[in-house]
Design a protein around this motif. Sequence first.
Motif, short mmCIF file in Angstrom:
data_model
loop_
_atom_site.label_atom_id
_atom_site.label_comp_id
_atom_site.label_asym_id
_atom_site.label_seq_id
_atom_site.Cartn_x
_atom_site.Cartn_y
_atom_site.Cartn_z
N VAL A 74 0.89 -1.40 -0.08
CA VAL A 74 -0.13 -0.14 0.01
C VAL A 74 0.87 1.28 0.18
CG1 VAL A 74 -1.80 1.35 1.36
CG2 VAL A 74 -1.83 -1.16 1.35
N ALA A 75 1.89 1.13 0.83
CA ALA A 75 2.76 2.52 0.94
C ALA A 75 3.37 2.83 -0.48
CB ALA A 75 3.93 2.21 2.00
N LEU A 76 3.99 1.45 -0.93
CA LEU A 76 4.56 1.77 -2.29
C LEU A 76 3.76 2.22 -3.31
CD1 LEU A 76 7.23 0.93 -3.79
CD2 LEU A 76 6.46 -1.18 -4.23
N GLY A 77 2.31 1.63 -3.39
CA GLY A 77 1.36 2.30 -4.36
C GLY A 77 0.98 3.83 -4.20
N LEU A 78 1.24 4.13 -2.64
CA LEU A 78 0.91 5.56 -2.55
C LEU A 78 2.04 6.34 -3.07
CD1 LEU A 78 -1.03 5.18 0.96
CD2 LEU A 78 -1.75 6.07 -1.19
N ALA A 79 3.33 5.63 -2.83
CA ALA A 79 4.39 6.54 -3.23
C ALA A 79 4.50 6.75 -4.64
CB ALA A 79 5.72 5.84 -2.88
N ASP A 80 4.22 5.65 -5.40
CA ASP A 80 3.78 5.50 -6.76
C ASP A 80 3.14 6.80 -7.41
OD1 ASP A 80 4.52 4.73 -9.45
OD2 ASP A 80 2.50 3.72 -9.57
N ALA A 81 1.90 6.93 -6.72
CA ALA A 81 0.96 7.75 -7.18
C ALA A 81 1.43 9.36 -6.75
CB ALA A 81 -0.30 7.72 -5.99
N LEU A 82 2.41 9.42 -5.78
CA LEU A 82 2.75 10.77 -5.36
C LEU A 82 4.04 11.11 -6.38
CD1 LEU A 82 2.34 10.69 -1.69
CD2 LEU A 82 1.24 12.23 -3.24
N PHE A 83 5.02 10.15 -6.62
CA PHE A 83 6.31 10.31 -7.17
C PHE A 83 6.36 9.73 -8.44
CE2 PHE A 83 7.18 10.31 -2.47
CZ PHE A 83 7.27 11.65 -2.59
N GLY A 84 5.63 8.92 -9.13
CA GLY A 84 5.64 8.39 -10.26
C GLY A 84 6.90 7.45 -10.76
N PHE A 85 6.90 6.50 -9.89
CA PHE A 85 8.18 5.59 -10.00
C PHE A 85 8.21 4.75 -11.35
CE2 PHE A 85 8.15 5.14 -5.22
CZ PHE A 85 9.27 6.16 -5.01
N ARG A 86 7.05 4.43 -11.67
CA ARG A 86 6.90 3.55 -12.67
C ARG A 86 7.23 4.47 -14.02
NH1 ARG A 86 1.33 1.04 -12.97
NH2 ARG A 86 0.78 2.92 -11.71
N GLN A 87 6.66 5.63 -14.09
CA GLN A 87 6.78 6.49 -15.33
C GLN A 87 8.18 7.01 -15.19
OE1 GLN A 87 4.52 6.99 -13.14
NE2 GLN A 87 2.71 6.35 -14.35
N ARG A 88 8.94 7.21 -14.19
CA ARG A 88 10.31 7.56 -14.07
C ARG A 88 11.16 6.33 -14.69
NH1 ARG A 88 11.50 11.16 -8.69
NH2 ARG A 88 9.89 12.56 -9.08
N TYR A 89 10.97 5.20 -14.38
CA TYR A 89 11.65 4.21 -14.54
C TYR A 89 11.54 3.61 -16.12
CZ TYR A 89 13.76 -0.61 -14.15
OH TYR A 89 14.67 -1.67 -14.51
N LEU A 90 10.49 3.91 -16.71
CA LEU A 90 10.31 3.46 -18.12
C LEU A 90 10.51 4.49 -18.91
CD1 LEU A 90 7.20 1.37 -17.48
CD2 LEU A 90 9.44 0.30 -17.90
N ARG A 91 10.60 5.83 -18.55
CA ARG A 91 10.80 6.83 -19.26
C ARG A 91 11.85 6.83 -20.53
NH1 ARG A 91 11.25 11.60 -16.16
NH2 ARG A 91 9.08 11.63 -15.79
N GLY A 92 12.78 6.18 -20.18
CA GLY A 92 14.22 6.11 -21.21
C GLY A 92 14.39 4.66 -21.69
N ARG A 93 13.48 3.78 -21.26
CA ARG A 93 13.79 2.43 -21.79
C ARG A 93 12.69 1.96 -22.67
NH1 ARG A 93 17.03 0.55 -17.41
NH2 ARG A 93 16.69 1.65 -15.57
N PRO A 94 13.22 1.28 -23.66
CA PRO A 94 12.27 0.68 -24.55
C PRO A 94 11.36 -0.44 -23.94
CG PRO A 94 14.18 -0.36 -25.04
CD PRO A 94 14.38 0.72 -23.96
N PRO A 95 10.10 -0.80 -24.55
CA PRO A 95 9.21 -1.63 -23.78
C PRO A 95 9.94 -3.06 -23.71
CG PRO A 95 8.38 -1.03 -25.70
CD PRO A 95 9.62 -0.25 -25.64
N PRO A 96 9.68 -3.95 -22.79
CA PRO A 96 10.34 -5.06 -22.70
C PRO A 96 9.82 -6.14 -23.86
CG PRO A 96 9.03 -4.99 -21.08
CD PRO A 96 8.91 -3.69 -21.78
N LEU A 97 10.61 -7.07 -24.34
CA LEU A 97 10.26 -8.09 -25.38
C LEU A 97 9.44 -9.15 -24.54
CD1 LEU A 97 13.67 -8.33 -27.11
CD2 LEU A 97 11.66 -7.26 -28.00
N PRO A 98 8.49 -9.50 -25.50
CA PRO A 98 7.47 -10.59 -24.78
C PRO A 98 8.50 -12.03 -24.54
CG PRO A 98 7.11 -10.48 -27.24
CD PRO A 98 7.93 -9.18 -26.80
#
Length: 100
Positions: A74-98
């Motif tokens: 829950v805390a990690l989800g709240l932190a992601d809502a506030l700071f956008g961890f997933r968007q920051r992490y995926l910003r400069g990376r290509p999508p993963p291959l299947p």
Amino acid sequence: MTLAALCAAIAFSFSGGLLAILAQIVAAAVMMAYTLTGFAVLHTLTLALKSRAFWLGSTYAVVVVFGWPVIAMVALGLADALFGFRQRYLRGRPPPLPAP
């Protein structure tokens, strides 16, 4: 907006009566949504790890066996809502291959 709804639901859960019961239900539902977001963050942040299966499996096992570590998700989800961890992490990376 959901963060404001969670704060309001937690505040109303201390009022008493039927309003408190409804507020607790709303708070539990919103916290479950943030829990799923926390697991999504964990899946995203472990994309590059070689031991990803170990970390994800261990996390799920600990949450299932003990139950209370879900608060960390829950805390990690709240932190992601506030700071956008997933968007920051995926910003400069290509999508993963299947997976094959």
